[in-house]
Scaffold this motif. Structure first.
Motif, PDB file in Angstrom:
ATOM      1  N   MET A   1     -25.627  12.885  11.696  1.00 35.93           N
ATOM      2  CA  MET A   1     -24.346  13.130  11.098  1.00 35.93           C
ATOM      3  C   MET A   1     -24.158  14.626  10.908  1.00 35.93           C
ATOM      4  N   ILE A   2     -22.965  15.095  11.197  1.00 39.91           N
ATOM      5  CA  ILE A   2     -22.688  16.529  11.134  1.00 39.91           C
ATOM      6  C   ILE A   2     -21.529  16.789  10.175  1.00 39.91           C
ATOM      7  N   ILE A   3     -21.728  17.761   9.318  1.00 34.47           N
ATOM      8  CA  ILE A   3     -20.697  18.221   8.391  1.00 34.47           C
ATOM      9  C   ILE A   3     -20.462  19.699   8.658  1.00 34.47           C
ATOM     10  N   GLU A   4     -19.196  20.107   8.713  1.00 35.28           N
ATOM     11  CA  GLU A   4     -18.850  21.524   8.835  1.00 35.28           C
ATOM     12  C   GLU A   4     -18.216  21.981   7.531  1.00 35.28           C
ATOM     13  N   ILE A   5     -18.668  23.132   7.051  1.00 34.55           N
ATOM     14  CA  ILE A   5     -18.084  23.752   5.872  1.00 34.55           C
ATOM     15  C   ILE A   5     -17.506  25.084   6.310  1.00 34.55           C
ATOM     16  N   ASN A   6     -16.213  25.255   6.080  1.00 32.46           N
ATOM     17  CA  ASN A   6     -15.533  26.496   6.426  1.00 32.46           C
ATOM     18  C   ASN A   6     -15.257  27.253   5.123  1.00 32.46           C
ATOM     19  N   VAL A   7     -15.788  28.469   5.024  1.00 33.49           N
ATOM     20  CA  VAL A   7     -15.660  29.277   3.816  1.00 33.49           C
ATOM     21  C   VAL A   7     -14.808  30.499   4.150  1.00 33.49           C
ATOM     22  N   SER A   8     -13.771  30.740   3.339  1.00 37.05           N
ATOM     23  CA  SER A   8     -12.905  31.900   3.553  1.00 37.05           C
ATOM     24  C   SER A   8     -12.492  32.487   2.210  1.00 37.05           C
ATOM     25  N   LEU A   9     -12.050  33.737   2.253  1.00 42.48           N
ATOM     26  CA  LEU A   9     -11.610  34.393   1.028  1.00 42.48           C
ATOM     27  C   LEU A   9     -10.336  33.742   0.508  1.00 42.48           C
ATOM     28  N   LEU A  28      -5.264  48.462  20.301  1.00 40.03           N
ATOM     29  CA  LEU A  28      -5.446  48.015  21.684  1.00 40.03           C
ATOM     30  C   LEU A  28      -4.157  47.472  22.292  1.00 40.03           C
ATOM     31  N   GLY A  29      -3.084  47.517  21.503  1.00 41.04           N
ATOM     32  CA  GLY A  29      -1.793  47.092  22.030  1.00 41.04           C
ATOM     33  C   GLY A  29      -1.385  45.672  21.689  1.00 41.04           C
ATOM     34  N   PHE A  30      -2.178  44.978  20.901  1.00 38.10           N
ATOM     35  CA  PHE A  30      -1.831  43.607  20.490  1.00 38.10           C
ATOM     36  C   PHE A  30      -0.968  43.684  19.232  1.00 38.10           C
ATOM     37  N   LEU A  31       0.301  43.989  19.423  1.00 42.99           N
ATOM     38  CA  LEU A  31       1.194  44.277  18.304  1.00 42.99           C
ATOM     39  C   LEU A  31       1.832  43.029  17.685  1.00 42.99           C
ATOM     40  N   ASP A  32       1.700  41.894  18.331  1.00 45.45           N
ATOM     41  CA  ASP A  32       2.325  40.670  17.832  1.00 45.45           C
ATOM     42  C   ASP A  32       1.473  39.934  16.789  1.00 45.45           C
ATOM     43  N   VAL A  33       0.269  40.398  16.539  1.00 43.21           N
ATOM     44  CA  VAL A  33      -0.597  39.744  15.557  1.00 43.21           C
ATOM     45  C   VAL A  33      -0.130  40.149  14.161  1.00 43.21           C
ATOM     46  N   ALA A  34       0.315  39.180  13.376  1.00 43.48           N
ATOM     47  CA  ALA A  34       0.857  39.461  12.047  1.00 43.48           C
ATOM     48  C   ALA A  34      -0.230  39.555  10.985  1.00 43.48           C
ATOM     49  N   LYS A  35      -1.315  38.787  11.144  1.00 43.01           N
ATOM     50  CA  LYS A  35      -2.349  38.745  10.108  1.00 43.01           C
ATOM     51  C   LYS A  35      -3.663  38.287  10.734  1.00 43.01           C
ATOM     52  N   VAL A  36      -4.752  38.802  10.220  1.00 43.51           N
ATOM     53  CA  VAL A  36      -6.087  38.373  10.643  1.00 43.51           C
ATOM     54  C   VAL A  36      -6.835  37.888   9.410  1.00 43.51           C
ATOM     55  N   CYS A  37      -7.453  36.733   9.511  1.00 42.34           N
ATOM     56  CA  CYS A  37      -8.282  36.189   8.437  1.00 42.34           C
ATOM     57  C   CYS A  37      -9.644  35.834   9.031  1.00 42.34           C
ATOM     58  N   LEU A  38     -10.668  36.140   8.301  1.00 44.70           N
ATOM     59  CA  LEU A  38     -12.022  35.785   8.729  1.00 44.70           C
ATOM     60  C   LEU A  38     -12.556  34.654   7.866  1.00 44.70           C
ATOM     61  N   SER A  39     -13.414  33.865   8.437  1.00 43.39           N
ATOM     62  CA  SER A  39     -14.100  32.821   7.688  1.00 43.39           C
ATOM     63  C   SER A  39     -15.475  32.625   8.305  1.00 43.39           C
ATOM     64  N   LYS A  40     -16.298  31.900   7.593  1.00 42.70           N
ATOM     65  CA  LYS A  40     -17.605  31.547   8.166  1.00 42.70           C
ATOM     66  C   LYS A  40     -17.699  30.026   8.216  1.00 42.70           C
ATOM     67  N   LYS A  41     -18.276  29.539   9.297  1.00 44.15           N
ATOM     68  CA  LYS A  41     -18.458  28.108   9.492  1.00 44.15           C
ATOM     69  C   LYS A  41     -19.940  27.800   9.365  1.00 44.15           C
ATOM     70  N   ILE A  42     -20.236  26.864   8.496  1.00 47.07           N
ATOM     71  CA  ILE A  42     -21.617  26.422   8.287  1.00 47.07           C
ATOM     72  C   ILE A  42     -21.699  24.984   8.769  1.00 47.07           C
ATOM     73  N   ILE A  43     -22.600  24.726   9.691  1.00 50.26           N
ATOM     74  CA  ILE A  43     -22.754  23.392  10.263  1.00 50.26           C
ATOM     75  C   ILE A  43     -24.041  22.784   9.725  1.00 50.26           C
ATOM     76  N   LEU A  44     -23.904  21.637   9.105  1.00 50.17           N
ATOM     77  CA  LEU A  44     -25.054  20.926   8.542  1.00 50.17           C
ATOM     78  C   LEU A  44     -25.264  19.637   9.323  1.00 50.17           C
ATOM     79  N   GLU A  45     -26.467  19.420   9.776  1.00 49.32           N
ATOM     80  CA  GLU A  45     -26.794  18.171  10.466  1.00 49.32           C
ATOM     81  C   GLU A  45     -27.742  17.381   9.580  1.00 49.32           C
ATOM     82  N   PHE A  46     -27.312  16.211   9.195  1.00 43.89           N
ATOM     83  CA  PHE A  46     -28.101  15.361   8.305  1.00 43.89           C
ATOM     84  C   PHE A  46     -28.895  14.339   9.110  1.00 43.89           C
ATOM     85  N   GLU A  47     -30.030  13.957   8.581  1.00 42.16           N
ATOM     86  CA  GLU A  47     -30.883  12.977   9.250  1.00 42.16           C
ATOM     87  C   GLU A  47     -30.418  11.546   8.983  1.00 42.16           C
ATOM     88  N   HIS A  48     -29.644  11.360   7.933  1.00 40.41           N
ATOM     89  CA  HIS A  48     -29.157  10.013   7.607  1.00 40.41           C
ATOM     90  C   HIS A  48     -27.715   9.847   8.105  1.00 40.41           C
TER      91      HIS A  48
END
Length: 81
Positions: A1-9, A28-48
């Motif tokens: 079983m796999i669970i993903e946890i996404n953590v962001s500010l 670099l010329g990418f002027l259409d990007v209005a906002k950038v957000c970062l997050s971290k993804k933590i993947i947990l694999e359970f044995e049960h």
């Protein structure tokens, strides 16, 4: 079983890393990007295969260690194997 946890500010918390990426994209010329957000993804694999137990454990892990709940939000998602 796999669970993903996404953590962001949380909204309103300054994110200098995302801001630097946004400025870099603009330079670099990418002027259409209005906002950038970062997050971290933590993947947990359970044995049960107990969905409820895995979700409860993931919630506890997120609150106690994986996210700084003062400045970060998290989302937990059960993935199909």
């Amino acid at each position: 079983m796999i669970i993903e946890i996404n953590v962001s500010l949380k909204r309103g918390v300054l994110d200098p890393q995302a801001r630097a990426i946004h400025q870099g994209l603009k330079s670099l010329g990418f002027l259409d990007v209005a906002k950038v957000c970062l997050s971290k993804k933590i993947i947990l694999e359970f044995e049960h295969n107990d969905n409820q137990k895995a979700l409860l454990e993931a919630e506890k892990m997120a609150k106690e260690l994986l996210a700084n709940t003062i400045i970060e939000d998290y989302q937990i998602e059960l993935k199909k194997d």
